[in-house]
Design a protein around this motif. Structure first.
Motif, PDB file in Angstrom:
ATOM      1  N   TYR A 171      17.992 -52.026  23.287  1.00 37.07           N
ATOM      2  CA  TYR A 171      18.186 -50.585  23.072  1.00 37.07           C
ATOM      3  C   TYR A 171      16.876 -49.903  22.704  1.00 37.07           C
ATOM      4  O   TYR A 171      16.167 -50.318  21.797  1.00 37.07           O
ATOM      5  CB  TYR A 171      19.206 -50.355  21.961  1.00 37.07           C
ATOM      6  N   ARG A 172      16.546 -48.824  23.455  1.00 36.16           N
ATOM      7  CA  ARG A 172      15.315 -48.065  23.210  1.00 36.16           C
ATOM      8  C   ARG A 172      15.563 -46.581  23.435  1.00 36.16           C
ATOM      9  O   ARG A 172      16.504 -46.198  24.121  1.00 36.16           O
ATOM     10  CB  ARG A 172      14.203 -48.549  24.147  1.00 36.16           C
ATOM     11  N   LEU A 173      14.691 -45.771  22.851  1.00 36.68           N
ATOM     12  CA  LEU A 173      14.793 -44.317  22.988  1.00 36.68           C
ATOM     13  C   LEU A 173      13.799 -43.794  24.013  1.00 36.68           C
ATOM     14  O   LEU A 173      12.665 -44.245  24.085  1.00 36.68           O
ATOM     15  CB  LEU A 173      14.514 -43.631  21.649  1.00 36.68           C
ATOM     16  N   GLY A 174      14.231 -42.845  24.809  1.00 37.76           N
ATOM     17  CA  GLY A 174      13.347 -42.004  25.601  1.00 37.76           C
ATOM     18  C   GLY A 174      13.588 -40.584  25.157  1.00 37.76           C
ATOM     19  O   GLY A 174      14.416 -40.332  24.274  1.00 37.76           O
ATOM     20  N   GLY A 175      12.897 -39.637  25.750  1.00 39.60           N
ATOM     21  CA  GLY A 175      13.174 -38.286  25.309  1.00 39.60           C
ATOM     22  C   GLY A 175      12.308 -37.213  25.920  1.00 39.60           C
ATOM     23  O   GLY A 175      11.329 -37.491  26.615  1.00 39.60           O
ATOM     24  N   ALA A 176      12.697 -35.969  25.646  1.00 39.52           N
ATOM     25  CA  ALA A 176      12.011 -34.791  26.169  1.00 39.52           C
ATOM     26  C   ALA A 176      11.436 -33.985  25.012  1.00 39.52           C
ATOM     27  O   ALA A 176      12.161 -33.622  24.087  1.00 39.52           O
ATOM     28  CB  ALA A 176      12.970 -33.933  26.984  1.00 39.52           C
ATOM     29  N   ASP A 222      22.439 -51.917  44.327  1.00 40.44           N
ATOM     30  CA  ASP A 222      22.752 -51.983  42.905  1.00 40.44           C
ATOM     31  C   ASP A 222      21.482 -51.601  42.157  1.00 40.44           C
ATOM     32  O   ASP A 222      20.397 -52.097  42.474  1.00 40.44           O
ATOM     33  CB  ASP A 222      23.184 -53.393  42.500  1.00 40.44           C
ATOM     34  N   LEU A 223      21.605 -50.706  41.186  1.00 38.87           N
ATOM     35  CA  LEU A 223      20.445 -50.228  40.445  1.00 38.87           C
ATOM     36  C   LEU A 223      20.442 -50.770  39.026  1.00 38.87           C
ATOM     37  O   LEU A 223      21.438 -50.653  38.292  1.00 38.87           O
ATOM     38  CB  LEU A 223      20.430 -48.694  40.401  1.00 38.87           C
ATOM     39  N   VAL A 224      19.325 -51.378  38.646  1.00 41.87           N
ATOM     40  CA  VAL A 224      19.104 -51.808  37.259  1.00 41.87           C
ATOM     41  C   VAL A 224      18.147 -50.789  36.653  1.00 41.87           C
ATOM     42  O   VAL A 224      16.976 -50.727  37.027  1.00 41.87           O
ATOM     43  CB  VAL A 224      18.512 -53.232  37.216  1.00 41.87           C
ATOM     44  N   LEU A 225      18.648 -49.975  35.748  1.00 40.68           N
ATOM     45  CA  LEU A 225      17.888 -48.838  35.237  1.00 40.68           C
ATOM     46  C   LEU A 225      17.411 -49.093  33.810  1.00 40.68           C
ATOM     47  O   LEU A 225      18.212 -49.261  32.886  1.00 40.68           O
ATOM     48  CB  LEU A 225      18.735 -47.563  35.297  1.00 40.68           C
ATOM     49  N   ASP A 226      16.091 -49.116  33.660  1.00 40.18           N
ATOM     50  CA  ASP A 226      15.462 -49.324  32.362  1.00 40.18           C
ATOM     51  C   ASP A 226      15.659 -48.081  31.490  1.00 40.18           C
ATOM     52  O   ASP A 226      15.731 -46.960  32.003  1.00 40.18           O
ATOM     53  CB  ASP A 226      13.969 -49.585  32.584  1.00 40.18           C
ATOM     54  N   PRO A 227      15.719 -48.227  30.159  1.00 43.49           N
ATOM     55  CA  PRO A 227      15.851 -47.063  29.273  1.00 43.49           C
ATOM     56  C   PRO A 227      14.765 -46.007  29.463  1.00 43.49           C
ATOM     57  O   PRO A 227      15.024 -44.816  29.253  1.00 43.49           O
ATOM     58  CB  PRO A 227      15.788 -47.679  27.871  1.00 43.49           C
ATOM     59  N   SER A 228      13.549 -46.444  29.865  1.00 42.40           N
ATOM     60  CA  SER A 228      12.470 -45.485  30.089  1.00 42.40           C
ATOM     61  C   SER A 228      12.753 -44.578  31.281  1.00 42.40           C
ATOM     62  O   SER A 228      12.130 -43.519  31.439  1.00 42.40           O
ATOM     63  CB  SER A 228      11.142 -46.223  30.318  1.00 42.40           C
ATOM     64  N   HIS A 229      13.697 -44.975  32.117  1.00 41.66           N
ATOM     65  CA  HIS A 229      14.151 -44.147  33.240  1.00 41.66           C
ATOM     66  C   HIS A 229      15.495 -43.482  32.935  1.00 41.66           C
ATOM     67  O   HIS A 229      15.680 -42.290  33.181  1.00 41.66           O
ATOM     68  CB  HIS A 229      14.303 -45.004  34.497  1.00 41.66           C
ATOM     69  N   LEU A 230      16.415 -44.249  32.387  1.00 45.75           N
ATOM     70  CA  LEU A 230      17.801 -43.799  32.259  1.00 45.75           C
ATOM     71  C   LEU A 230      17.947 -42.615  31.316  1.00 45.75           C
ATOM     72  O   LEU A 230      18.887 -41.821  31.439  1.00 45.75           O
ATOM     73  CB  LEU A 230      18.675 -44.971  31.812  1.00 45.75           C
ATOM     74  N   TRP A 231      17.024 -42.460  30.354  1.00 48.53           N
ATOM     75  CA  TRP A 231      17.153 -41.356  29.393  1.00 48.53           C
ATOM     76  C   TRP A 231      17.229 -40.014  30.100  1.00 48.53           C
ATOM     77  O   TRP A 231      17.999 -39.121  29.683  1.00 48.53           O
ATOM     78  CB  TRP A 231      16.003 -41.367  28.378  1.00 48.53           C
ATOM     79  N   LEU A 232      16.444 -39.825  31.178  1.00 50.85           N
ATOM     80  CA  LEU A 232      16.426 -38.536  31.864  1.00 50.85           C
ATOM     81  C   LEU A 232      17.725 -38.301  32.628  1.00 50.85           C
ATOM     82  O   LEU A 232      18.234 -37.173  32.685  1.00 50.85           O
ATOM     83  CB  LEU A 232      15.232 -38.457  32.813  1.00 50.85           C
ATOM     84  N   THR A 233      18.290 -39.366  33.190  1.00 48.09           N
ATOM     85  CA  THR A 233      19.568 -39.240  33.887  1.00 48.09           C
ATOM     86  C   THR A 233      20.669 -38.868  32.897  1.00 48.09           C
ATOM     87  O   THR A 233      21.529 -38.030  33.189  1.00 48.09           O
ATOM     88  CB  THR A 233      19.911 -40.552  34.610  1.00 48.09           C
ATOM     89  N   ILE A 234      20.649 -39.482  31.714  1.00 46.52           N
ATOM     90  CA  ILE A 234      21.606 -39.125  30.662  1.00 46.52           C
ATOM     91  C   ILE A 234      21.422 -37.660  30.267  1.00 46.52           C
ATOM     92  O   ILE A 234      22.396 -36.903  30.125  1.00 46.52           O
ATOM     93  CB  ILE A 234      21.415 -40.043  29.437  1.00 46.52           C
ATOM     94  N   HIS A 235      20.183 -37.260  30.092  1.00 50.85           N
ATOM     95  CA  HIS A 235      19.857 -35.901  29.664  1.00 50.85           C
ATOM     96  C   HIS A 235      20.432 -34.863  30.628  1.00 50.85           C
ATOM     97  O   HIS A 235      21.101 -33.905  30.210  1.00 50.85           O
ATOM     98  CB  HIS A 235      18.333 -35.758  29.579  1.00 50.85           C
TER      99      HIS A 235
END
Length: 547
Positions: A506-511, A295-308
C-alpha cells in the motif's frame, strides 16, 4: 497578495512539472521571515472582533479564517538554478449566514478595524443575496459543536522551510548530474514546499489553529535518439506528501521491491533519477504495443490518478446534483443510485474509503475549513456505492446528521466549498505480492507512473496512459512496451477488478493541484492503493502515424 490556482510550469506533455504561477503566489519573503509565527492570542482577538460584529449586524452564523500561506520553490535545469522563490500571502476571509443566505468577504488588512469592516461587508452580501432570492431554499446548516481552543500540526520531523537553500540546490544539481552522466539529453528538477498556517473561528465556539505542511520533489528526464528522430521522457515516481523534508531521507527498511524500486513513506530522489535515465533510454528503443484486450497490473504510482478521476470526482455531491458542471463536468452517479442501496459500481474487491486524517497524505488535517473534525467513511463497500462526499450545508441532502469534514478553500481570499478528502482503494485482505499477481497473468501489461488522461463530462468514459509499460507473457515480464493507453467505461473498468495486493504494498499517490469550481480553486489530495489487477481491459496504440 493574490494566490492563484496551480498551473503547469512547463508543457512537456503529462510529465510536465506541476507548480504554481510563482509570480502570483503572494509577496516575496526571505526565508528567515517565513519562520516567524503569529501569536495565537492575537488571532483569537481578531476572530472575536469579527464574529461579534457579524452577529450585531444580523448574522445567524459566522466563521472567520485567518490565513498565512507560505510557498517555496527551488527549480533547476541541467547545471543551472533557474529560480528560487519564497512567497507569503496573508489575509482574512469571513463567511456569514443571514436571512437564510450565505455572504462572504475577504481582505488583507489584518487589524481589528480591518476585520470588522470585512465582517460588515460579508453580512451585507448575505442580505443582498437573500433580497434577490439567490440560492433558492434557505441554507440548512448541519449542527456542529464548538471545540473551544484547539490546535493541530502536520507531524513533521524537519520543516522544509528551515532547510538551507544550498542543501536543496545541492541535491537537485547532484540528481541532474547523475542523469546527464547516465546519458540524458535534458533534465529539470524541483523541490516545492507549502506551509498553510490557518486559524478558524466560528460562532459555534470553535477556535482552531492549524499548521499544515506539504512537500513535492519532482524531476523530468529526456532522452533523444537522433538517428531515429525520436525522444522519450520519464518523470519522477515521487508522490507529493503531507510531510516535512524527512520525506527525502529514505531507509532500506522502507523499500518496496518491484520492477522499479520505490519506498512506502520516503523517497530516494537520486536512485529514482538514475532509474529514470535508464528507463527513458529503454522507452526510446521499446516496441509499440499491439492493440487488444489485456489484463492490467496497475502500480499505485499509476492507479492513484485513475481513482482520482473516475471515483473521487464523481462522488462529490455537488457534481452529483449538477451544481458543479463548468469545470470538468458533473457525474454519471445520481442520488437514486445511492438511495437504491444496490448500485454495483465495481467488483467485490472494490472498497473505497475517504479519510482526511491519513498520516503523510496531502489531505491530512485536524479540522476542515468549517471547523469540522473529519472522520473516515466508506464510499464504495464490496463494490456497492454507499456514500457521497458532503459538507455542512449539504449533509441534509444525504440524510446525514453532520458534515463529513470535506470543506476547503485554497486561500484566505477564497470562499470554502466541498472538496474531496483523501479517497483510496483499500488493500486486499489476502496475502498477495506483486510478483504473485504477475505470475497469474498470461497476457498483460504492468503500468507504472501516471501519464496523460481523458474523461468525459459525466466521468463515465475514460482513457489513461502512464509512464512505464512492461509486457507480461505467461506470468513473466518479458520487456518494455510503448504507446500504451487503456479505455473503458467507469463501471466496466471497476467491475473488472480481480485482485488487490495486501497492505505491504500500500502506497500513496496524489495531486498537488486538483482544480475545481468557478472561479477555480486548487486542492491537494492523496489517493492510496496497493497494486491491483484488472482483467480484459481494452488497450489502444497511441502512436501517431504520419502519411
Amino acid at each position: 497578495m493574490k494566490r492563484r490556482n496551480f498551473i503547469y510550469l512547463s508543457g512537456v506533455g503529462a510529465g510536465a512539472m506541476m507548480l504554481p504561477d510563482l509570480s502570483a503566489m503572494g509577496r516575496p519573503i526571505d526565508q528567515e521571515r517565513a519562520l516567524e509565527a503569529i501569536d495565537v492570542k492575537v488571532k483569537k482577538e481578531l476572530a472575536d472582533t469579527a464574529l461579534n460584529v457579524a452577529k450585531s449586524k444580523g448574522a445567524s452564523y459566522a466563521d472567520i479564517r485567518i490565513g498565512r500561506y507560505l510557498t517555496q520553490a527551488v527549480i533547476t535545469r541541467e547545471t543551472r538554478v533557474l529560480n528560487v522563490a519564497n512567497a507569503e500571502s496573508f489575509g482574512v476571509g469571513i463567511r456569514v449566514l443571514a436571512n437564510g443566505c450565505w455572504g462572504f468577504a475577504a481582505g488583507n488588512v489584518v487589524t481589528k478595524d480591518g476585520v470588522a469592516k470585512i465582517a460588515e461587508r460579508a453580512v451585507a452580501v448575505a442580505k443582498a443575496n437573500a433580497a434577490a432570492k439567490i440560492g433558492g431554499e434557505p441554507v440548512q446548516l448541519a449542527p456542529q459543536k464548538g471545540y473551544g481552543e484547539v490546535s493541530w500540526k502536520t507531524p513533521i520531523q524537519r520543516n522544509a522551510f528551515e532547510v538551507p537553500i544550498k542543501e536543496k540546490v545541492d541535491l537537485l544539481l547532484t540528481c541532474n548530474g547523475e542523469a546527464m552522466k547516465g546519458g540524458a539529453n535534458f533534465v529539470n528538477s524541483t523541490i516545492f514546499a507549502i506551509n498553510e498556517q490557518k486559524y478558524f473561528a466560528s460562532t459555534d465556539g470553535s477556535y482552531v489553529d492549524q499548521d499544515i505542511h506539504r512537500l513535492y520533489p519532482n524531476f523530468q528526464v529526456t532522452k533523444i535518439d537522433a538517428m531515429a528522430g525520436a525522444f522519450e521522457t520519464r518523470a519522477a515516481l515521487s508522490s507529493p506528501v503531507g510531510m516535512g523534508y524527512e520525506y527525502l531521507t529514505p531507509s532500506e527498511s522502507e523499500k518496496v521491491q518491484g520492477v522499479v524500486t520505490r519506498y512506502k513513506n520516503r523517497y530516494d530522489m537520486l536512485e529514482d533519477i538514475r532509474n529514470a535515465t535508464k528507463n527513458a533510454a529503454e522507452k526510446v528503443a521499446s516496441k509499440s504495443v499491439d492493440p487488444g484486450k489485456y489484463d492490467l497490473v496497475l502500480d499505485p504510482s499509476h492507479l492513484w490518478l485513475t481513482i482520482h478521476e473516475s471515483v473521487a470526482h464523481p462522488t462529490e455531491l455537488d457534481r452529483v446534483l449538477g451544481y458543479e458542471a463548468n469545470y470538468a463536468g458533473t457525474s454519471f452517479l445520481t442520488l437514486d443510485k445511492l438511495k437504491s442501496g444496490n448500485f454495483k459500481f465495481g467488483s467485490k474487491h472494490m472498497n473505497i474509503v475517504a479519510d482526511r486524517q491519513q498520516p503523510g497524505s496531502l489531505g491530512a488535517i485536524g479540522y476542515d475549513d468549517e471547523g469540522v473534525k473529519p472522520s473516515q467513511f466508506d464510499i464504495v463497500k464490496d463494490g456497492i456505492l454507499t456514500n457521497f462526499q458532503a459538507i455542512r450545508d449539504q449533509a441534509h441532502m444525504l440524510g446525514l446528521k453532520q458534515s463529513q469534514g470535506c470543506c476547503y478553500a485554497q486561500s484566505w481570499q477564497d470562499v470554502q466549498f466541498q472538496r474531496m478528502p483523501n479517497v483510496s482503494l483499500s488493500p486486499g485482505k489476502e496475502r498477495l505480492s506483486v510478483d504473485d499477481m504477475i505470475k497469474g497473468v498470461e497476457k498483460g501489461i504492468y503500468i507504472v507512473g501516471n501519464g496523460s488522461f481523458s474523461i468525459d463530462q459525466q466521468r463515465y468514459n475514460f482513457q489513461f496512459g502512464g509512464q512505464l509499460f512492461y509486457e507480461i507473457k505467461n506470468g513473466k515480464i518479458v520487456g518494455m512496451l510503448n504507446d500504451v493507453a487503456y479505455q473503458a467505461t467507469n463501471q466496466e473498468f471497476w467491475n473488472s477488478l480481480a485482485a488487490v495486493c495486501d497492505e505491504r504494498d500500500y502506497r500513496l499517490g496524489g495531486a498537488f493541484n486538483d482544480g475545481k469550481g468557478q472561479p477555480s480553486q486548487s486542492n491537494a489530495v492523496s489517493h492510496g492503493s496497493s497494486t491491483a489487477l484488472f482483467k480484459g481491459v481494452n488497450v489502444i496504440n497511441t502512436k501517431r502515424k504520419i502519411g
